[in-house]
Design a protein around this motif. Sequence first.
Motif, short mmCIF file in Angstrom:
data_model
loop_
_atom_site.label_atom_id
_atom_site.label_comp_id
_atom_site.label_asym_id
_atom_site.label_seq_id
_atom_site.Cartn_x
_atom_site.Cartn_y
_atom_site.Cartn_z
N TYR A 45 9.50 3.82 -1.78
CA TYR A 45 9.03 2.74 -2.64
C TYR A 45 7.67 2.25 -2.14
CZ TYR A 45 13.74 2.44 -4.57
OH TYR A 45 14.93 2.73 -5.19
N GLU A 46 6.86 1.81 -3.06
CA GLU A 46 5.55 1.24 -2.72
C GLU A 46 5.28 0.10 -3.69
OE1 GLU A 46 1.00 2.70 -3.17
OE2 GLU A 46 2.25 3.97 -1.85
N GLY A 47 4.92 -1.07 -3.13
CA GLY A 47 4.68 -2.20 -4.01
C GLY A 47 4.19 -3.43 -3.29
N ASN A 48 3.79 -4.40 -4.08
CA ASN A 48 3.27 -5.67 -3.56
C ASN A 48 4.45 -6.62 -3.45
OD1 ASN A 48 1.31 -7.36 -2.63
ND2 ASN A 48 0.50 -7.90 -4.65
N GLU A 49 4.94 -6.83 -2.24
CA GLU A 49 6.18 -7.55 -2.02
C GLU A 49 5.93 -8.86 -1.29
OE1 GLU A 49 8.65 -6.34 -3.46
OE2 GLU A 49 8.34 -4.18 -3.59
N THR A 50 6.93 -9.73 -1.34
CA THR A 50 6.88 -11.00 -0.61
C THR A 50 7.46 -10.84 0.79
OG1 THR A 50 9.01 -11.61 -1.55
CG2 THR A 50 7.04 -12.37 -2.71
N PHE A 51 7.87 -9.63 1.14
CA PHE A 51 8.40 -9.34 2.47
C PHE A 51 7.63 -8.17 3.06
CE2 PHE A 51 10.90 -7.05 -0.71
CZ PHE A 51 10.81 -5.75 -0.26
N PHE A 52 7.75 -8.02 4.37
CA PHE A 52 7.10 -6.88 5.03
C PHE A 52 8.16 -5.91 5.48
CE2 PHE A 52 5.20 -4.38 8.34
CZ PHE A 52 3.91 -4.17 7.88
N LYS A 53 8.00 -4.64 5.03
CA LYS A 53 8.97 -3.59 5.37
C LYS A 53 8.25 -2.26 5.37
CE LYS A 53 13.54 -1.88 3.97
NZ LYS A 53 14.62 -2.00 2.96
N GLY A 54 8.57 -1.40 6.33
CA GLY A 54 7.93 -0.10 6.39
C GLY A 54 6.52 -0.21 6.94
N LYS A 55 5.54 0.34 6.20
CA LYS A 55 4.15 0.32 6.67
C LYS A 55 3.25 -0.35 5.64
CE LYS A 55 3.01 4.95 4.93
NZ LYS A 55 2.50 6.30 5.28
N LEU A 56 2.20 -0.92 6.15
CA LEU A 56 1.24 -1.62 5.30
C LEU A 56 0.23 -0.62 4.75
CD1 LEU A 56 0.26 -4.47 4.35
CD2 LEU A 56 -1.31 -4.40 6.30
N VAL A 57 0.03 -0.66 3.42
CA VAL A 57 -0.99 0.18 2.78
C VAL A 57 -2.28 -0.64 2.77
CG1 VAL A 57 -1.60 1.51 0.73
CG2 VAL A 57 0.81 1.25 1.37
N VAL A 58 -3.13 -0.39 3.77
CA VAL A 58 -4.27 -1.27 4.03
C VAL A 58 -5.21 -1.35 2.83
CG1 VAL A 58 -6.26 -1.64 5.53
CG2 VAL A 58 -4.12 -0.78 6.50
N ALA A 59 -5.57 -0.21 2.26
CA ALA A 59 -6.54 -0.23 1.16
C ALA A 59 -6.04 -1.06 -0.01
CB ALA A 59 -6.83 1.21 0.71
N ARG A 60 -4.78 -0.89 -0.36
CA ARG A 60 -4.21 -1.65 -1.49
C ARG A 60 -4.01 -3.11 -1.11
NH1 ARG A 60 -2.24 1.33 -5.69
NH2 ARG A 60 -2.46 -0.70 -6.71
N GLN A 61 -3.72 -3.38 0.17
CA GLN A 61 -3.53 -4.76 0.62
C GLN A 61 -4.82 -5.55 0.43
OE1 GLN A 61 -0.99 -6.53 1.47
NE2 GLN A 61 -1.98 -8.33 2.38
N ILE A 62 -5.96 -4.92 0.81
CA ILE A 62 -7.25 -5.59 0.66
C ILE A 62 -7.58 -5.82 -0.81
CG2 ILE A 62 -9.74 -5.34 1.05
CD1 ILE A 62 -9.06 -3.82 3.62
N ALA A 63 -7.26 -4.79 -1.62
CA ALA A 63 -7.61 -4.89 -3.05
C ALA A 63 -6.73 -5.89 -3.78
CB ALA A 63 -7.50 -3.51 -3.70
N GLU A 64 -5.48 -5.98 -3.40
CA GLU A 64 -4.53 -6.80 -4.16
C GLU A 64 -4.34 -8.20 -3.58
OE1 GLU A 64 -2.93 -5.88 -6.89
OE2 GLU A 64 -3.54 -3.77 -6.98
N ASN A 65 -4.42 -8.32 -2.27
CA ASN A 65 -3.96 -9.57 -1.64
C ASN A 65 -5.01 -10.24 -0.78
OD1 ASN A 65 -1.37 -9.19 -2.76
ND2 ASN A 65 -0.79 -7.84 -1.06
N LEU A 66 -6.28 -10.08 -1.16
CA LEU A 66 -7.33 -10.71 -0.37
C LEU A 66 -7.19 -12.23 -0.34
CD1 LEU A 66 -9.87 -10.13 1.29
CD2 LEU A 66 -11.23 -10.38 -0.81
N VAL A 67 -6.74 -12.79 -1.47
CA VAL A 67 -6.56 -14.24 -1.53
C VAL A 67 -5.08 -14.62 -1.57
CG1 VAL A 67 -8.79 -14.66 -2.61
CG2 VAL A 67 -6.79 -14.18 -4.03
N HIS A 68 -4.19 -13.64 -1.39
CA HIS A 68 -2.74 -13.90 -1.39
C HIS A 68 -2.15 -13.43 -0.07
CE1 HIS A 68 -2.50 -15.07 -5.63
NE2 HIS A 68 -3.32 -14.05 -5.91
N GLN A 69 -2.41 -14.20 0.95
CA GLN A 69 -1.98 -13.81 2.27
C GLN A 69 -0.45 -13.82 2.43
OE1 GLN A 69 -4.12 -12.74 4.61
NE2 GLN A 69 -5.73 -12.98 3.05
N GLU A 70 0.25 -14.48 1.49
CA GLU A 70 1.73 -14.53 1.57
C GLU A 70 2.39 -13.24 1.11
OE1 GLU A 70 0.82 -15.58 -2.66
OE2 GLU A 70 -0.07 -15.92 -0.68
#
Length: 362
Positions: A45-70
Motif C-alpha cells: 500500500y502507498e498513500g498519504n496517511e495520518t499515521f506512520f508505517k513502513g517507509k516514508l516516500v520522501v519525494a511525495r511527502q515533500i510534494a503533498e505534505n509541505l504544509v501538512h506536517q501531521e
Amino acid sequence: HRLSAPSRALLARRRAPLSDWLIAWFLDEVENRLHEGLAKQYSNYEGNETFFKGKLVVARQIAENLVHQERSYVAYSQHDFSHRVNRALVAALNVLLSTGIAPSQTDRVKSLRERFPEEAAKAITSLDWSRIRLERQTVRYADALELAQLICSGQMPGLHAGSQETFALLFDMQVLFERFVGVMCRKALRQDQRKVLLQHGMPFWKSETHGGMRLKPDILIQGNEDSPPVVLDTKWKAFPSAQPSSQDLHQLYAYGRYANARNVALVYPGEASACALVAGAYVAPRHVDLNSSQVAKATYSPLHCNLAALPLLYNVKLSQRDWETRITENLRQIINNQTPGPASLPGHILAHGSAKAEPPCL
C-alpha cells in the motif's frame, strides 16, 4: 438437492441465464470458504496517511505534505484479505445482486457479501483473473472460482464438446425416471384422489438382535373402495425383447404381495411414439408341479404383472401439454391394467417367461 462429485469434461460454453442450481452451488462454496477462513496475503500500500508505517516516500511527502506536517506519505505492506481469489468471489456476489434471482437467494447473497472484509471488495480486472494461480493455501477455491467466472461472464456449460475444461453434470437416470413417472402418476390420478407414494417403506423382516428390513417399492398407488393398490417398479434400461430379469420379477412379486395389490408392472422407457404393453401374471404356487417343467392351464395367481414401455420421445408436432396428456393416459392404462387378461395368453408364454407385445395403448 445438493450436487456431489461433479465430473470434469471438455465442453463448450454458451451465454445463458444463470440456473438456480448453479447459484446455489456457488453460494455453498462461498459459505464453506468463509467458514474455513479466507485466504490472506501481503499487499503493498502507498498513500498519504495520518499515521506512520513502513517507509516514508520522501519525494511525495515533500510534494503533498509541505504544509501538512501531521500527515505522512508512506509505503508499507499489510497481511490482509485482499487476495485475488477473495476479490473474485466478491465480484461474482455483486453480479448476482445486480441480476434478477429468487428472493430467497438474494437474501443469502446479501448475507454472504456482508461477511467479506472491506479489502476483499477491491475491483478485480481481467488481468487479475488471468494472474490467479492456485497454490497449496488456495487450491480449495478451485470450484468456487470456476463458478464465479461463469457467473461474471454470464455463461453456462453447454451440452456439446469444446476446448474448455469445466464441470459436467451426470444425473442418476434411474432416480430421475422414477420421479418423473411418480409425478406423472399423480397427474394421471388427480381426479381419482388416490395417493401416489414414492419409496414408501413396508415392514418386511424383523429380528430382536439384528434389527429389521423394509421393502420400498418405487411407486405405490394406494387403493380405494373401487380399486386395490397398484405397484410400479421403474427400470431405466431397454425394454426386454424376450423374458424380463428374474430378479426384477422376484422383487416385484414381493412388493405386490406385501402391498396386497392385484396389479403390478415393470415400467421401462420406450422409444416408440405409443405405449407398448405385455400382459402377464404370476403362477399360483399351489399349482406348481415340481416334477414337471410345464405349467398347467389356468394356473395363474390373481397378481397380474405386466411389462410396459412408456413412450418418452417428444414429438415436435405436439405441445408440451399434449405430450404430458399422452403420458398420463398411458399411465392410467398401465395402472388400471387395461391389457388382455392372462387367461387369454397361451400357457407356454408364462411358463418360459417370454411374451409377444400387445398392440400399443394409443
